[in-house]
Write a protein that holds these residues in place. Structure first.
Motif, PDB file in Angstrom:
ATOM      1  N   LEU A 123       0.876  -1.172   0.000  1.00 33.03           N
ATOM      2  CA  LEU A 123       0.000   0.000   0.000  1.00 33.03           C
ATOM      3  C   LEU A 123       0.910   1.217   0.000  1.00 33.03           C
ATOM      4  O   LEU A 123       1.481   1.583   1.028  1.00 33.03           O
ATOM      5  N   LEU A 124       1.061   1.846  -1.156  1.00 33.30           N
ATOM      6  CA  LEU A 124       2.110   2.847  -1.325  1.00 33.30           C
ATOM      7  C   LEU A 124       1.574   4.156  -1.892  1.00 33.30           C
ATOM      8  O   LEU A 124       0.776   4.160  -2.833  1.00 33.30           O
ATOM      9  N   GLY A 125       2.022   5.258  -1.295  1.00 29.52           N
ATOM     10  CA  GLY A 125       1.692   6.565  -1.824  1.00 29.52           C
ATOM     11  C   GLY A 125       2.297   6.719  -3.206  1.00 29.52           C
ATOM     12  O   GLY A 125       3.481   6.441  -3.406  1.00 29.52           O
ATOM     13  N   SER A 126       1.489   7.160  -4.174  1.00 37.05           N
ATOM     14  CA  SER A 126       1.948   7.178  -5.558  1.00 37.05           C
ATOM     15  C   SER A 126       1.221   8.262  -6.341  1.00 37.05           C
ATOM     16  O   SER A 126       0.063   8.578  -6.059  1.00 37.05           O
ATOM     17  N   SER A 127       1.910   8.806  -7.337  1.00 39.76           N
ATOM     18  CA  SER A 127       1.294   9.779  -8.240  1.00 39.76           C
ATOM     19  C   SER A 127       0.542   9.094  -9.367  1.00 39.76           C
ATOM     20  O   SER A 127      -0.139   9.757 -10.158  1.00 39.76           O
ATOM     21  N   PHE A 128       0.667   7.771  -9.470  1.00 36.92           N
ATOM     22  CA  PHE A 128       0.057   7.025 -10.570  1.00 36.92           C
ATOM     23  C   PHE A 128      -1.089   6.156 -10.058  1.00 36.92           C
ATOM     24  O   PHE A 128      -1.175   5.844  -8.877  1.00 36.92           O
ATOM     25  N   LEU A 129      -1.943   5.755 -10.967  1.00 33.58           N
ATOM     26  CA  LEU A 129      -3.070   4.915 -10.611  1.00 33.58           C
ATOM     27  C   LEU A 129      -2.611   3.480 -10.379  1.00 33.58           C
ATOM     28  O   LEU A 129      -1.529   3.076 -10.801  1.00 33.58           O
ATOM     29  N   HIS A 130      -3.461   2.703  -9.714  1.00 27.98           N
ATOM     30  CA  HIS A 130      -3.170   1.283  -9.562  1.00 27.98           C
ATOM     31  C   HIS A 130      -3.260   0.619 -10.936  1.00 27.98           C
ATOM     32  O   HIS A 130      -3.879   1.139 -11.866  1.00 27.98           O
ATOM     33  N   ASP A 131      -2.622  -0.519 -11.045  1.00 28.72           N
ATOM     34  CA  ASP A 131      -2.510  -1.199 -12.326  1.00 28.72           C
ATOM     35  C   ASP A 131      -2.763  -2.681 -12.098  1.00 28.72           C
ATOM     36  O   ASP A 131      -2.109  -3.304 -11.254  1.00 28.72           O
ATOM     37  N   GLU A 132      -3.697  -3.260 -12.839  1.00 34.29           N
ATOM     38  CA  GLU A 132      -4.016  -4.673 -12.674  1.00 34.29           C
ATOM     39  C   GLU A 132      -2.811  -5.562 -12.982  1.00 34.29           C
ATOM     40  O   GLU A 132      -2.781  -6.727 -12.591  1.00 34.29           O
ATOM     41  N   HIS A 134      -0.103  -5.235 -11.613  1.00 35.31           N
ATOM     42  CA  HIS A 134       0.520  -5.412 -10.299  1.00 35.31           C
ATOM     43  C   HIS A 134      -0.606  -5.664  -9.288  1.00 35.31           C
ATOM     44  O   HIS A 134      -0.988  -4.767  -8.537  1.00 35.31           O
ATOM     45  N   PRO A 135      -1.166  -6.859  -9.244  1.00 30.01           N
ATOM     46  CA  PRO A 135      -2.375  -7.123  -8.453  1.00 30.01           C
ATOM     47  C   PRO A 135      -2.210  -6.990  -6.953  1.00 30.01           C
ATOM     48  O   PRO A 135      -3.205  -6.883  -6.235  1.00 30.01           O
ATOM     49  N   ASN A 136      -0.976  -6.971  -6.462  1.00 30.00           N
ATOM     50  CA  ASN A 136      -0.750  -6.847  -5.018  1.00 30.00           C
ATOM     51  C   ASN A 136      -0.306  -5.441  -4.621  1.00 30.00           C
ATOM     52  O   ASN A 136       0.181  -5.228  -3.510  1.00 30.00           O
ATOM     53  N   LEU A 137      -0.480  -4.456  -5.524  1.00 31.08           N
ATOM     54  CA  LEU A 137      -0.120  -3.069  -5.229  1.00 31.08           C
ATOM     55  C   LEU A 137      -1.357  -2.179  -5.253  1.00 31.08           C
ATOM     56  O   LEU A 137      -2.015  -2.027  -6.288  1.00 31.08           O
ATOM     57  N   ALA A 138      -1.674  -1.604  -4.109  1.00 26.55           N
ATOM     58  CA  ALA A 138      -2.722  -0.592  -4.026  1.00 26.55           C
ATOM     59  C   ALA A 138      -2.060   0.756  -3.773  1.00 26.55           C
ATOM     60  O   ALA A 138      -1.031   0.824  -3.090  1.00 26.55           O
ATOM     61  N   VAL A 139      -2.606   1.813  -4.337  1.00 25.19           N
ATOM     62  CA  VAL A 139      -1.996   3.133  -4.215  1.00 25.19           C
ATOM     63  C   VAL A 139      -2.917   4.064  -3.428  1.00 25.19           C
ATOM     64  O   VAL A 139      -4.112   3.829  -3.303  1.00 25.19           O
ATOM     65  N   PHE A 140      -2.326   5.126  -2.908  1.00 25.22           N
ATOM     66  CA  PHE A 140      -3.095   6.130  -2.177  1.00 25.22           C
ATOM     67  C   PHE A 140      -2.344   7.442  -2.237  1.00 25.22           C
ATOM     68  O   PHE A 140      -1.171   7.509  -2.612  1.00 25.22           O
ATOM     69  N   ASP A 141      -2.988   8.504  -1.886  1.00 24.11           N
ATOM     70  CA  ASP A 141      -2.337   9.743  -1.465  1.00 24.11           C
ATOM     71  C   ASP A 141      -3.363  10.527  -0.672  1.00 24.11           C
ATOM     72  O   ASP A 141      -4.490  10.070  -0.471  1.00 24.11           O
ATOM     73  N   ASN A 142      -2.952  11.705  -0.196  1.00 25.93           N
ATOM     74  CA  ASN A 142      -3.848  12.416   0.720  1.00 25.93           C
ATOM     75  C   ASN A 142      -4.810  13.327  -0.043  1.00 25.93           C
ATOM     76  O   ASN A 142      -4.563  14.494  -0.243  1.00 25.93           O
ATOM     77  N   TYR A 143      -5.923  12.755  -0.427  1.00 28.88           N
ATOM     78  CA  TYR A 143      -6.993  13.531  -1.047  1.00 28.88           C
ATOM     79  C   TYR A 143      -7.767  14.272   0.046  1.00 28.88           C
ATOM     80  O   TYR A 143      -8.905  13.930   0.364  1.00 28.88           O
TER      81      TYR A 143
END
Length: 341
Positions: A123-132, A134-143
């Motif tokens: 679960l990683l802060g990222s400027s990019f969207l999640h990508d299928e 990489h099924p074990n990577l979810a992204v976030f940032d402070n919206y």
């Protein structure tokens, strides 16, 4: 027990909560199924000190999960971008089930590491969207644009000159959207406000942020938007007001910080922990858990400024907050680089 792990070594620190600790903190919010299961091993990897405001919110949420009995937690701070993939691999090899952190400066390399450990959730802060892919990577940032907008309403009511300084780290979407929301809020109560906008090119350089703020104050700003540490120090020294970001610094600057937009990472982390526990973690965008209606952000208490903000402004804040929560009002998400105006 608290402490730090230096990037050069992963002689790890584990945090486990006792029933007494949970009772003492009064922490709630973790799904019941987590509390009944074994704590999930969580590792945090941060490129800045945990005192830095953005990372501090992730760190606090992780420690809250520990206190609630849902997680074990180890972290490493001050990791360079070049060293980040190595630390990711070491934590994955050591059995971390959920790795959290921020990969804004190391996107490609981090995604390659993610693919090497399909059984580990990231679960990683990222400027990019999640990508299928990489099924074990979810992204976030402070919206947290909702709370930033509300803080702007207060700022617009408190500025006398309408000349407002804005000091940011980097002009990336995660910062840009908060500044735009803040400026939109200001214009609700000060339609003719002008803004001096500058980015210092660092996530943690309080002296540079302070110097930049001084220049804006010398150029007529009577209120500062403190997206970075150091700005409120300049405002305090010059006797003007400031609006905080991500954390509540009112207690540190009682005569300076009139309002702050707070980020609460707990909803984001709790959702990830529940998904890991349930075996349903997948590529997804966790950014929406930072929205006001999800409990992911809020306006900080006014503290010493209680009763000093015009009643009309506070009434508008209450009205807009209710409308944001019920969906009848939406704060625009504008990721374009803000300019001085």
């Amino acid at each position: 027990m608290t402490g730090r792990i230096k990037p050069a070594g992963l002689s790890r620190r584990h945090l486990m909560a006792s029933a007494g600790a949970v009772a003492a903190t009064g922490i709630v919010g973790l799904p019941k199924r987590l509390l009944a299961a074994d704590p999930i091993k969580v590792a945090g990897i941060y490129t800045v000190p945990v005192e830095q405001q953005w990372v501090s919110r992730i760190h606090v949420a992780a420690e809250a999960a520990v206190a609630a009995g849902g997680a074990e937690y180890t972290f490493t701070e001050n990791v360079t971008n070049t060293d980040y993939p190595r630390v990711m691999r070491e934590y994955a090899e050591q059995g971390a089930k959920l790795i959290i952190g921020e990969i804004f400066g190391v996107e490609q390399e981090a995604r390659e590491v993610v693919d090497e450990y399909p059984e580990t959730a990231f679960l990683l802060g990222s400027s990019f969207l999640h990508d299928e892919a990489h099924p074990n990577l979810a992204v976030f940032d402070n919206y947290i644009q909702d709370a930033s907008y509300l803080s702007g309403i207060i700022a617009g009511a408190m500025t006398q000159s309408g000349n407002i300084g804005v000091v940011g780290g980097f002009p990336i979407p995660e910062v840009n959207r908060l500044i735009h929301a803040f400026m939109a809020g200001v214009r609700e109560t000060k339609p003719d406000a002008t803004f001096q906008v500058s980015f210092i090119g660092s996530w943690f350089d309080p002296p540079k942020a302070k110097e930049t703020a001084f220049a804006m104050i010398d150029n007529g700003a009577d209120l500062m938007y403190a997206e970075r540490f150091g700005v409120s120090d300049a405002a305090q020294e010059r006797g003007i007001l400031a609006v905080g970001n991500v954390i509540d610094t009112q207690g540190d600057y009682p005569e300076t910080v009139v309002a702050s937009a707070l980020w609460h990472f707990e909803p984001t982390l709790n959702a990830a922990l529940a998904a890991v526990a349930g075996g349903s973690f997948k590529a997804d965008n966790y950014g929406t858990y930072s929205f006001l209606k999800e409990g992911g952000c809020s306006l900080a208490p006014l503290g010493t400024f209680e009763g000093k903000v015009p009643a009309e402004a506070m009434a508008l804040v209450a009205e807009r907050e209710a409308a944001i929560k019920d969906g009848s009002f939406t704060v625009e998400i504008n990721d374009e680089e803000p300019k001085s105006s």
